[in-house]
Scaffold this active site. Structure first.
Site, mmCIF file in Angstrom:
data_model
loop_
_atom_site.group_PDB
_atom_site.id
_atom_site.type_symbol
_atom_site.label_atom_id
_atom_site.label_comp_id
_atom_site.label_asym_id
_atom_site.label_seq_id
_atom_site.Cartn_x
_atom_site.Cartn_y
_atom_site.Cartn_z
ATOM 1 N N GLY A 202 0.843 -1.191 0.000
ATOM 2 C CA GLY A 202 0.000 0.000 0.000
ATOM 3 C C GLY A 202 0.874 1.234 0.000
ATOM 4 C CE LYS A 203 0.522 4.468 -5.837
ATOM 5 N NZ LYS A 203 1.941 4.369 -6.225
ATOM 6 N N GLY A 204 0.645 4.237 1.185
ATOM 7 C CA GLY A 204 0.847 4.914 2.463
ATOM 8 C C GLY A 204 1.767 4.142 3.383
ATOM 9 C CB ALA A 205 1.666 0.659 4.609
ATOM 10 C CB THR B 198 10.128 9.301 -10.580
ATOM 11 O OG1 THR B 198 8.804 8.867 -10.909
ATOM 12 C CG2 THR B 198 10.129 9.845 -9.163
ATOM 13 C CG LEU B 199 12.625 11.404 -15.528
ATOM 14 C CD1 LEU B 199 13.755 12.282 -16.045
ATOM 15 C CD2 LEU B 199 11.364 11.562 -16.381
ATOM 16 C CG ASP C 195 4.942 3.647 -2.811
ATOM 17 O OD1 ASP C 195 4.374 4.641 -3.284
ATOM 18 O OD2 ASP C 195 4.480 2.491 -2.891
#
Length: 316
Positions: A42-45, A224-225, A256
């Site tokens: 999960g992006k937040g975690a 971001t690349l 993340d």
């Protein structure tokens, strides 16, 4: 105001079910998995764990279900020292789940079922206001409702915390929320989507994307690349930050790790360019290991990486 926390993350928690495949399936096709793993995600975690492992005092505002997966995710956060006082158990929903395939090239394909993440509300942000007010940086990620994202961004602005907004996936946001982003973090595909939705011309040079995002309202921006690094723009300065060579095993969660590192470093007073240099190093290390959270390094692993050239990389 005393800032007792380095980073407060507002965002999602998922259990990641990851299948290794030789290649991604075509529509209607079945392929055999070479491996199947279950891990915290999960992006937040992910951002909370990545920041905590680097030494940031970190808290997470989010929701999990009242199920075994939810308990496992909370235990994983606490094991890494993340404050979970405002990571809530939801009795009416399952824990979010991500179904991930990772090809032999390291590239991933992800389908997310939001579940409890979809129930994170502006009221939850209000309840966590004291933690937000104690943060140097509030990092807000998507995979949660847009009105909750807006509430978190406004709470950060009102309490004097710096807002890092990871707009992935891209959604339409009110102008005042976009204007508070310092930085706005997106990848190159998301950057094009944001620029198109605002009626802006897409630059021929992708390293100019970050400055173009500033022109549509963000205070500062990072694009971001991938292996090519990142484009950075803040008032009076724009540059391309080169990538760090890495043999990718699994790119899941690398974005993340990058965003978490940026939040940690700008909270310590780094320029956005210096923070992005740190972030490219951490992101490059993460793609060399499978999974999202399992791939995130501790600070001593980054600083002590053979041949990292850390001092030159971050300008110290």
């Amino acid at each position: 105001m005393s800032r007792e926390l380095d980073v407060v993350v507002v965002g999602s928690l998922n259990v990641d079910l990851t299948a290794g495949v030789r290649r991604h399936p075509q529509p209607g096709e079945t392929v055999r998995a070479t491996a199947l793993t279950t891990s915290a995600g999960g992006k937040g975690a992910n951002q909370a764990v990545a920041a905590a492992r680097l030494g940031a005092r970190t808290a997470l505002v989010g929701r999990v279900g009242a199920d075994a997966h939810g308990e496992d995710l909370l235990a994983a956060l606490r094991a890494d020292g993340v404050d979970t006082a405002h990571t809530l158990r939801d009795e009416s929903a399952a824990t979010g789940t991500a179904l991930i395939t990772v090809a032999a090239t390291g590239e991933n394909s992800i389908v997310v079922a939001a579940a409890a993440n979809a129930r994170l509300s502006p009221d939850d942000i209000a309840a966590a206001r004291s933690s937000i007010a104690s943060a140097r940086v509030v990092s807000v990620v998507l995979e949660v409702p847009v009105d909750t994202v807006c509430a978190a961004a406004r709470a950060a602005r009102e309490t004097g915390a710096r807002l890092s907004l990871n707009l992935s996936p891209v959604v339409d946001l009110p102008r005042d929320v976009l204007a508070a982003a310092d930085p706005l973090i997106v990848n190159e595909h998301e950057a094009r989507e944001v620029l198109r939705s605002n009626g802006s011309q897409i630059p021929d040079d992708e390293t100019a994307y970050a400055e173009a995002l500033r022109q549509v309202g963000a205070r500062s921006a990072v694009v971001t690349l991938g292996a090519r690094g990142a484009a950075v723009a803040e008032p009076g300065h724009a540059e391309h930050v080169p990538g760090v060579p890495a043999s990718a095993v699994d790119t899941t969660g690398a974005g993340d790790a990058f965003a978490a590192t940026v939040a940690w470093r700008i909270g310590r007073g780094d320029s956005l360019s210096a923070a992005a240099r740190w972030a490219t190093l951490v992101g490059a290390r993460s793609v060399q290991h499978p999974g999202a959270q399992p791939s995130y390094p501790k600070l001593e692993q980054v600083v002590g990486s053979p041949g990292s050239g850390l001092g030159t990389l971050v300008g110290e």
